[in-house]
Design a protein around this motif. Structure first.
Motif, PDB file in Angstrom:
ATOM      1  N   ASP A   1      -6.807  -7.660  -9.119  1.00 63.53           N
ATOM      2  CA  ASP A   1      -6.833  -7.028  -7.835  1.00 63.53           C
ATOM      3  C   ASP A   1      -6.498  -6.988  -6.580  1.00 63.53           C
ATOM      4  O   ASP A   1      -7.116  -7.968  -6.296  1.00 63.53           O
TER       5      ASP A   1
ATOM      6  N   PRO B   1       0.736  -1.146   0.125  1.00 68.97           N
ATOM      7  CA  PRO B   1       0.472  -0.129   0.067  1.00 68.97           C
ATOM      8  C   PRO B   1       0.817   1.151   0.053  1.00 68.97           C
ATOM      9  O   PRO B   1       1.869   0.859   0.462  1.00 68.97           O
TER      10      PRO B   1
ATOM     11  N   PRO C   1      -8.221  -1.661   0.508  1.00 65.93           N
ATOM     12  CA  PRO C   1      -9.282  -1.298   1.097  1.00 65.93           C
ATOM     13  C   PRO C   1      -8.923   0.186   0.623  1.00 65.93           C
ATOM     14  O   PRO C   1      -8.326   0.901   0.405  1.00 65.93           O
ATOM     15  N   ASP C   2     -10.448   1.168   0.301  1.00 70.69           N
ATOM     16  CA  ASP C   2     -10.397   2.796   0.264  1.00 70.69           C
ATOM     17  C   ASP C   2      -9.706   2.819   1.590  1.00 70.69           C
ATOM     18  O   ASP C   2     -10.256   2.380   2.690  1.00 70.69           O
ATOM     19  N   LEU C   3      -9.631   4.065   1.059  1.00 73.85           N
ATOM     20  CA  LEU C   3      -9.401   5.022   2.747  1.00 73.85           C
ATOM     21  C   LEU C   3     -10.597   5.282   3.265  1.00 73.85           C
ATOM     22  O   LEU C   3     -11.338   5.554   2.886  1.00 73.85           O
TER      23      LEU C   3
ATOM     24  N   ARG D   1      -3.327  -0.685  -7.888  1.00 73.25           N
ATOM     25  CA  ARG D   1      -2.949  -0.467  -6.190  1.00 73.25           C
ATOM     26  C   ARG D   1      -2.393  -1.822  -6.062  1.00 73.25           C
ATOM     27  O   ARG D   1      -1.631  -1.976  -6.058  1.00 73.25           O
TER      28      ARG D   1
END
Length: 263
Positions: free
Chosen positions: A257, A102, A261-263, A155
């Motif tokens: 993918d 990340p 996770p999204d922020l 990502r």
């Protein structure tokens, strides 16, 4: 005959990361097309297996067990090719990589290390190799293995994707500097069925998701990349330089993918 233009008879190639996966497939394909090959990787055992396949194709292999994170070791492969085979025609920079992380977990050192491993080492071998090509054959071909994530944002690929994007642009710049005698091109693989992708290939759900997101609806095989390398290395690709050949099943977005996770 058009197929004769894909021959590499009596050429000499250096292939890094050649112990398995894409590098092994490229080295064996070059031998099948008529070349002798210097193969380099960390594992001597893996290299011995590849050397056996090259011998089965009727060509010679010279193995170099080496840690190619060292730029001096990478550069030395060019001289090794000349010492062993008296010439150098093709260089394939296949070694590279970086652990996905990340963005907040990607330290500046990770970026520096990725650039060094994926770009600086390639540069070292290209400079040394180009000098040997000019001295022994008058020209040649360089192939840099980049990645689809060097152009497609995904990502966790801040270090790896950025380094591969840099290698792709370096390829275009080096081609301009080395024209007209040495051609420099790249191959940008997509999801290829190698040991690095076993976790996907062996999981029916994950593999199905990747294949569904790939227009050709399958994983790539190492031979898909090897065939592209033979084209770029051989007289068949004699009018191609400064280009990145995308061998990725037609993807226009990442097809794998990572669970970030999204922020």
């Amino acid at each position: 005959m058009i197929l004769d233009r894909f021959r590499l008879d009596d050429h000499v190639a250096v292939v890094t990361g050649a112990g398995r996966g894409l590098g092994a497939a490229i080295a064996v394909a070059f031998a099948e097309a008529g070349a002798d090959v210097v193969i380099a990787a960390r594992s001597e055992f893996d290299l011995e297996q590849v050397a056996g396949q090259i011998a089965d194709a009727g060509r010679r292999a010279h193995i170099v067990p080496v840690d190619l994170s060292n730029t001096d070791a990478a550069a030395a492969l060019a001289q090794t090719a000349v010492d062993e085979f008296d010439r150098l025609d093709v260089v394939v920079n296949n070694v590279g990589g970086a652990v996905p992380r990340p963005l907040f977990d990607t330290a500046p050192k990770h970026m520096v290390d990725a650039f060094a491993f994926n770009v600086a080492n390639a540069h070292a071998l290209i400079v040394a190799g180009a000098k040997q090509m000019l001295a022994t054959t008058g020209g040649g071909s360089v192939i840099n293995v980049t990645s689809a994530v060097g152009r497609l944002p995904g990502r966790a690929y801040a270090a790896y994707g950025t380094a591969k994007a840099a290698l792709a642009h370096y390829t275009r710049i080096a081609a301009m500097d080395l024209n007209p005698k040495i051609r420099v091109n790249g191959i940008a693989p997509g999801a290829i069925h190698t040991s690095a992708l076993e976790i996907v290939a062996d999981n029916d759900e994950m593999r199905s998701a990747v294949e569904k997101a790939t227009p050709i609806h399958r994983l790539g095989e190492p031979e898909d990349i090897a065939a592209a390398a033979v084209y770029l290395a051989s007289p068949a690709g004699a009018y191609v330089t400064g280009k990145i050949l995308e061998v990725d099943g037609g993807i226009i977005a990442p097809n794998l993918d990572l669970p970030i996770p999204d922020l």
